[in-house]
Enzyme design. Sequence first.
Site, short mmCIF file in Angstrom:
data_model
loop_
_atom_site.label_atom_id
_atom_site.label_comp_id
_atom_site.label_asym_id
_atom_site.label_seq_id
_atom_site.Cartn_x
_atom_site.Cartn_y
_atom_site.Cartn_z
CG HIS A 25 18.12 -42.76 40.66
ND1 HIS A 25 18.60 -42.39 41.91
CD2 HIS A 25 16.79 -42.49 40.67
CE1 HIS A 25 17.59 -41.90 42.62
NE2 HIS A 25 16.49 -41.95 41.90
CG ASP B 27 13.67 -45.88 45.49
OD1 ASP B 27 12.83 -45.13 44.96
OD2 ASP B 27 14.80 -45.48 45.84
#
Length: 604
Positions: free
Chosen positions: A254, A327
Amino acid sequence: MSTSPLSRRTVLTGGLAAAAAGAAAGSARAAGSNPLPPAAENGWVTSTIARMTLEEKVGQLFIQNVYGKDATTPDSRNLPLYGVASPAEVVQKYHLGGVIYFAWTDSVQNPDQIVGLSNGLQKAALTQSSKVRIPLQIATDQEQGVVTRIGPPATQFPGSMALGAGRSAADARTAAAITGTELLAMGVNTNFAPDCDVNVNPLNPVIGTRSFSSRPGLAAELAAAQVAGYQRDGKVASSAKHFPGHGDTATDSHVAFPVITHTREQWEAIDAPPFKAAINEQIDMIMTAHLSFPALDDSGNPATLSKPIMTDLLRHELGYTGVIVTDSLAMQGVRDLYGDAEVAVRALLAGVDQLLMTPAMDDAFAAVLAAVRSGRLPQEDVDAKVRRVLSLKYRRGIVARPYADPSAVPSVVGTPSHLAAADSVSDRTTTLVKNDAKALPIAPKGKKVLVTGYGVTTTATLAAAMTAKGATVQTVQTGTSPTDAQVSAAVAAAAGKDVVVVTTMKAWDTNVTDTRGGQQKLVKQLLATGTTVVVVAVRDPYDIAYFTAAPTYLATYSYSPVAIEAAARVIVGDVAPTASLPVDIPVAGDPGTVLYPFGHGLTY
């Protein structure tokens, strides 16, 4: 950081036979699982593609988050992202293939609101001016455990690693079936689960308890069971993530760009089995990982943008024919090398079918259109991607039944039978790691008990359970990174108590979670009081390595109330613990030395 050679040798020798058995069983179960005949599916898909504009085709390749609790009310947060204000307008502007729900987008406030939003978005997709009528994928990440988007009254489960501790494929399938059934009742037809990563690195900051196990065989068995639960029982699409494997990293994709140092042979033995098992179970989708895997592609590109990984390996070698979805493209791990528009094009060129949450929708949409018109992205490749997306929607019943019935929600979501099943499954996941002083089980009636440590809800749940059993309970919540003053207050509260129950949450992680080392101090100072202390790790099981003097230690793998209530039943002896560790717990600072091995677990 990679795992120790010891850990890898263990999984290399111990996981392959079980993985092969699980894959074979999954393949046998998968036969005949498509609910509609291929001729009908092919006819609808082919005729629909023939009538679609290029813009409509490209739109099907995007799944985006939209802000707002209903479809038609303007929300100003959509304007900078999409140039229009209401979720319905976003869907229609881009002919979106899907939307994804989060709490932070106000999408998942309660079941009635969720079903209203879902139906409103489907109406927007199906009533726009077009020659085709294509419903949306409506998705969320309801892995359960630490990644849970829809809370109570929807039925909660403790998550993947807890299921790994329980060792029951039947329980894993039950959890997925109930979760999928309830999602579909709320109009959510796609679940980005299960997590198929094999968590061989105890320092992994982003996977951890989202993984079933550090053993590929067990992870493969439970992944296949959950795919069956979601798709065959719950009737929702599911997605294995994060290919080619995110289990051996100490970096969070992330916020940074992880590198996996496994060899090709290690990938085959460690990372691949759960994905192969999911493919054999005919999983609808596979989600990519934003990480570098040099043994599979030494270009330096993230796997999401890697044709050798997405096409050569996943499509050709593993024979996967379903939808490949990225993702989130807002994650830093995929944004470091290229601009957001170029990332979208490169992902599609690599072999991806759907782009999740691009942070630059206008730019990315225009870039994909330009790539097709220039010939950089061949039209036939786009058509093949759209065909996979439309086939999923048809096969999963989204085309035939795009809307959910609001009147049916109370009879499906959070029913007494579902909640009872969740309690039963959770009772089989609590692991008693250490009980040296035979402090457990505790007869709480008449006892003075302090409940302290991590979590307002967690400590309150434990305190309520102990109080209900006749204990006099004081609660002192100290959070994830307690100050010295908070530690001192909790230690002072322990005076005169018969028992202290202290909860820890990633106390091992002094870089991110326990930044002051306060949780470790709290446990050690409570132990020094001489009072009976029961430590309950409510997320990662690894905390015990940092306070080995603790004589009593439970692992729940989840701070969800359903897991905490199950732990309370173990503490007071209403339930005997039966679960065993699904991972090795290594010695602190020495990942090559095992403190408590995979399979360890005590009972009464």
